[in-house]
Structure formats: C-alpha cells, structure tokens
Design an enzyme around this catalytic site. Structure first.
Site, PDB file in Angstrom:
ATOM      1  N   LYS A 111       0.819  -1.212   0.000  1.00  0.00           N
ATOM      2  CA  LYS A 111       0.000   0.000   0.000  1.00  0.00           C
ATOM      3  C   LYS A 111       0.852   1.262   0.000  1.00  0.00           C
ATOM      4  CE  LYS A 111      -4.510  -1.340   1.653  1.00  0.00           C
ATOM      5  NZ  LYS A 111      -5.557  -1.201   2.668  1.00  0.00           N
ATOM      6  N   LYS A 194      -5.027  -9.692  -6.834  1.00  0.00           N
ATOM      7  CA  LYS A 194      -6.193  -9.886  -5.974  1.00  0.00           C
ATOM      8  C   LYS A 194      -7.367  -9.005  -6.413  1.00  0.00           C
ATOM      9  CE  LYS A 194      -6.260  -8.008  -1.799  1.00  0.00           C
ATOM     10  NZ  LYS A 194      -6.057  -7.661  -0.391  1.00  0.00           N
ATOM     11  N   LYS A 197     -11.035  -3.543  -3.796  1.00  0.00           N
ATOM     12  CA  LYS A 197     -11.818  -2.311  -3.925  1.00  0.00           C
ATOM     13  C   LYS A 197     -10.993  -1.197  -4.547  1.00  0.00           C
ATOM     14  CE  LYS A 197     -12.854  -3.275   0.831  1.00  0.00           C
ATOM     15  NZ  LYS A 197     -13.836  -3.437   1.837  1.00  0.00           N
TER      16      LYS A 197
HETATM   17  P1  TYM Z   1     -10.829  -6.066   3.922  1.00  0.00           P
HETATM   18  O1  TYM Z   1     -11.842  -5.016   4.234  1.00  0.00           O
HETATM   19  O2  TYM Z   1      -9.810  -5.738   2.888  1.00  0.00           O
HETATM   20  O3  TYM Z   1     -11.556  -7.392   3.462  1.00  0.00           O
HETATM   21  C1  TYM Z   1     -12.574  -7.991   4.243  1.00  0.00           C
HETATM   22  C2  TYM Z   1     -12.518  -9.493   4.144  1.00  0.00           C
HETATM   23  O4  TYM Z   1     -12.585  -9.895   2.782  1.00  0.00           O
HETATM   24  C3  TYM Z   1     -11.475 -10.726   2.468  1.00  0.00           C
HETATM   25  N1  TYM Z   1     -11.071 -10.447   1.079  1.00  0.00           N
HETATM   26  C4  TYM Z   1     -10.878 -11.395   0.175  1.00  0.00           C
HETATM   27  N2  TYM Z   1     -11.015 -12.737   0.224  1.00  0.00           N
HETATM   28  C5  TYM Z   1     -10.756 -13.435  -0.903  1.00  0.00           C
HETATM   29  N3  TYM Z   1     -10.398 -12.848  -2.067  1.00  0.00           N
HETATM   30  C6  TYM Z   1     -10.245 -11.509  -2.171  1.00  0.00           C
HETATM   31  N4  TYM Z   1      -9.909 -10.935  -3.331  1.00  0.00           N
HETATM   32  C7  TYM Z   1     -10.486 -10.707  -1.015  1.00  0.00           C
HETATM   33  N5  TYM Z   1     -10.449  -9.369  -0.755  1.00  0.00           N
HETATM   34  C8  TYM Z   1     -10.791  -9.242   0.526  1.00  0.00           C
HETATM   35  C9  TYM Z   1     -10.382 -10.334   3.449  1.00  0.00           C
HETATM   36  O5  TYM Z   1      -9.455 -11.373   3.637  1.00  0.00           O
HETATM   37  C10 TYM Z   1     -11.185 -10.054   4.697  1.00  0.00           C
HETATM   38  O6  TYM Z   1     -11.445 -11.249   5.400  1.00  0.00           O
HETATM   39  N6  TYM Z   1      -7.644  -5.785   7.791  1.00  0.00           N
HETATM   40  C11 TYM Z   1      -8.922  -6.317   7.336  1.00  0.00           C
HETATM   41  C12 TYM Z   1     -10.095  -5.877   8.165  1.00  0.00           C
HETATM   42  C13 TYM Z   1      -9.945  -6.102   9.628  1.00  0.00           C
HETATM   43  C14 TYM Z   1     -10.086  -7.355  10.292  1.00  0.00           C
HETATM   44  C15 TYM Z   1      -9.920  -7.054  11.674  1.00  0.00           C
HETATM   45  C16 TYM Z   1     -10.320  -8.657   9.869  1.00  0.00           C
HETATM   46  C17 TYM Z   1      -9.715  -5.170  10.564  1.00  0.00           C
HETATM   47  N7  TYM Z   1      -9.699  -5.724  11.817  1.00  0.00           N
HETATM   48  C18 TYM Z   1      -9.978  -8.074  12.639  1.00  0.00           C
HETATM   49  C19 TYM Z   1     -10.385  -9.667  10.829  1.00  0.00           C
HETATM   50  C20 TYM Z   1     -10.207  -9.368  12.202  1.00  0.00           C
HETATM   51  C21 TYM Z   1      -9.178  -5.849   5.905  1.00  0.00           C
HETATM   52  O7  TYM Z   1      -8.647  -4.848   5.462  1.00  0.00           O
HETATM   53  O8  TYM Z   1     -10.122  -6.566   5.244  1.00  0.00           O
END
Ligand code: TYM
Length: 332
Positions: A111, A194, A197
């Site tokens: 990032k 990947k 968003k």
């Molecule tokens: P975030 O918001 O990017 O994504 C949310 C969830 O979606 C999954 N994900 C994917 N899975 C498969 N293929 C993809 N292309 C894909 N893109 C996203 C992510 O693995 C995630 O499970 N840091 C985290 C949010 C967070 C979090 C937490 C998660 C903050 N605190 C505590 C678990 C526990 C994030 O940015 O996810």
C-alpha cells in the site's frame, strides 16, 4: 467455547472477493458460534476517506452484511468507532509490537509502495489496531481471506508478547479460519492480482451492488486463455484465470473444485462463462434486492448498529479493565 471476530473495511465497494472469501463463511459460522462482526471504519481512515462518503459506505456495508444473511439479532454487528476499547487497546499494543514486526507487513509495503515517507502513521500501525479488534473480545477464531493471514500472525505475536511481558495469560492466541474454494479471489482482468476495492478498473471486480446485466457483461469480458477448461484440477496449474473463474463458480454453488470440474470441465470458456454468470446472478440477485430495501431505511440500519455497539462495548469492558490493571495504570 469459540468466539469469532472478523472485520471488514467500509471503504469503497463490497465485492465478490469480500463475499466469497469472508462474509459467506461468516453466515455459516453464526449458527454454531458466538460471533462479533465489525465494520472497521477506524481502519478505513488510514487512507483518506471523504467523511460523508464514509458514513454512507458504512451503512451500505451494514446493509450488505444483513442482506447476505448475517442476523443482527443473533450476532454482534457494529461499526468499530462506536467502541472506544479498539483505540485504547491499540495504543497499548503499539507499545508491545516492535517496529521490525510492522516493517515486515507485506500489505503495508504494497500500500505504501515508494511513498513510505508520505503515508499516514495509522497505515503503518494498522496491524496493532487489528490485533486490538480481535483481542478486545478475547476472540479465539478469525475467519478471513488469505490476504489477512500475516496480520493474524502478528496478532498472535502481540498476544504472546503481552502475556510474556506481564507474566499473565491474559490473551488467547487467535487462530485464522481460512476455508472454502475462494480464499483468494483474483481480479477478472488479471488472474495474478487480488480482486480489490482499490483496483482502478471496475471490470476487475464484481460489486455486490452490480445488476444482472453488469455481472454478465463483466464475466463476458473477463480475461481467459485460449484453451477449454481442463478436465482435472492438475490442468489448472499455470492457468491463473481458469483457476480463478472455476474457484468462483465452485464457491458460488457450494461445490468443491473437483465437483465443479466434473460439472464444467472441458467446456470452452464462452459456454462456461454463461453458466458462471447464471450462478453469480442467482446468488447475488436476492442479496442485491435486499440491500436496496435496507438502503431505503437508514434509521433501521442505524438502530441495529447502535444496539450492536452497546453489546460490543459491554463485552470489551471487562477485558479492558483487566488489561489496564495488568499494565499498571492507576484507576483511582
Ligand atoms: P478487507 O476489508 O480488505 O476485506 C474484508 C474481508 O474480505 C477478504 N477479502 C478477500 N477474500 C478473498 N479474495 C479476495 N480478493 C479478497 N479481498 C478481501 C479479506 O481477507 C477479509 O477477510 N484488515 C482487514 C479488516 C480487519 C479485520 C480485523 C479482519 C480489521 N480488523 C480483525 C479480521 C479481524 C481488511 O482490510 O479486510
């Protein structure tokens, strides 16, 4: 007793990767375990968010989660900034985690890129906030997509160091739960990137708000290779686009990869894409319709989040009391 925590950022569109990689699994887990699902708005502001848009996407995300089948009465569903424990525990963890640990986080490196000096301190410290999200509830299991695995390892390191430093077993070491055939959904334009968003091309992802025609069009335009689909899973090696589309197909229909191949192996892409579009529309159409209904009732969604926030705060309170006592903060 398992306690599940997971989070999702309310930044930009909810897409098929979020749904298949995370939310779909959450829906299944809620029947068996105590689950806390959080819209992590404090994580979202590690990069610039327009304030009005952030509020709107937080509501939109809540609507998406409920529409996808997460029951707000049974689970704790809320947005992070309502519960002060997240920020409070994150500060303590900033003082537990080491610079070297955070320096190794691949998501930060990706990032920040070459712009390291100019990104927010929050983007760097982000994994400590994520550790706090999970450990403020002493959650034991964290269902996520594969991209979050390294952050989970850091959470375990933080929990372990805290326990060792203070000589008390305060925190469990939470386990990642990564399952299904779509733990890493890739871009429709590039099978080695990947689905995300932040990809500038909207054709790279299927948004949960896309209508049937848009879904079909995006699938028709998805990158492929010249050969028909393979007849065995080994045949997917070196064919990232075929592997991705087949993985999505399997996940949408709750099939294993082998079952999916038995079903569509050998088909030319043009025929397979028609079946894939039908499966995507059948799964996402009803979710989309329910999201639209909920979008028209923001007061209802806000009320549910308020209740979720109060439940979450009550769960985190005894943990924070314990942490502050262990750390040695005077509470006169
Ligand atoms: P975030 O918001 O990017 O994504 C949310 C969830 O979606 C999954 N994900 C994917 N899975 C498969 N293929 C993809 N292309 C894909 N893109 C996203 C992510 O693995 C995630 O499970 N840091 C985290 C949010 C967070 C979090 C937490 C998660 C903050 N605190 C505590 C678990 C526990 C994030 O940015 O996810």
């Amino acid at each position: 007793m398992k306690r599940i925590f997971s989070g999702i950022q309310p930044s930009g569109n909810l897409h098929l990767g979020n749904y298949l990689g995370a939310m779909k699994n959450w829906v299944a887990l809620q029947h068996e375990y105590e689950c806390i699902f959080c819209m992590v708005d404090m994580h979202a502001i590690t990069v610039w968010q327009d304030p009005a848009e952030l509020r709107a996407t937080t509501r939109e995300l809540a609507a998406g989660m409920i529409a996808a089948g997460i029951d707000p009465a049974k689970n704790v569903l809320f947005n992070q900034s309502q519960v002060a424990a997240h920020a409070e525990l994150a500060w303590v963890f900033n003082c537990v985690a080491r610079m070297g640990w955070l320096n190794r986080m691949t998501q930060f490196k990706e990032k920040a890129g070459k712009n390291r000096e100019n990104v927010s301190v929050g983007l760097f410290a982000y994994p400590c906030l994520m550790a706090a999200d999970i450990l403020a509830y002493k959650a034991t299991h964290v269902p996520v997509g594969e991209d979050q695995k390294q952050h989970l390892e850091l959470t375990r390191d933080v929990a372990q160091k805290f326990n060792t430093d203070f000589g008390r077993e305060v925190f469990p070491l939470p386990e990642p739960l990564i399952f299904g055939t779509a733990t890493r959904v890739m871009s429709l334009r590039d099978g080695e990137k990947k689905m995300s968003k932040s990809d500038p091309s909207d054709y790279s992802r299927i948004n949960m708000t896309d209508d049937a025609d848009t879904i079909a069009l995006k699938i028709r335009k998805a990158k492929t290779d010249p050969n028909p689909l393979p007849e065995t899973t080994e045949g997917l090696v070196g064919r990232p686009e075929a592997a991705n589309l087949l993985g999505i197909y399997a996940a949408l229909l709750d099939k294993t990869l082998d079952q999916a191949i038995a079903d569509v192996g050998g088909l030319p892409f043009a025929d397979f894409k028609g079946k894939l579009a039908d499966a995507a529309v059948a799964k996402l159409g009803p979710i989309n319709a329910e999201m639209t209904r909920l979008r028209n009732d923001p007061a209802y969604v806000d009320g549910l989040l308020r209740e979720g926030g109060a439940k979450a705060a009550a769960l985190a309170k005894p943990v924070m009391d314990e942490v502050y006592e262990v750390v040695g903060f005077l509470r006169p």
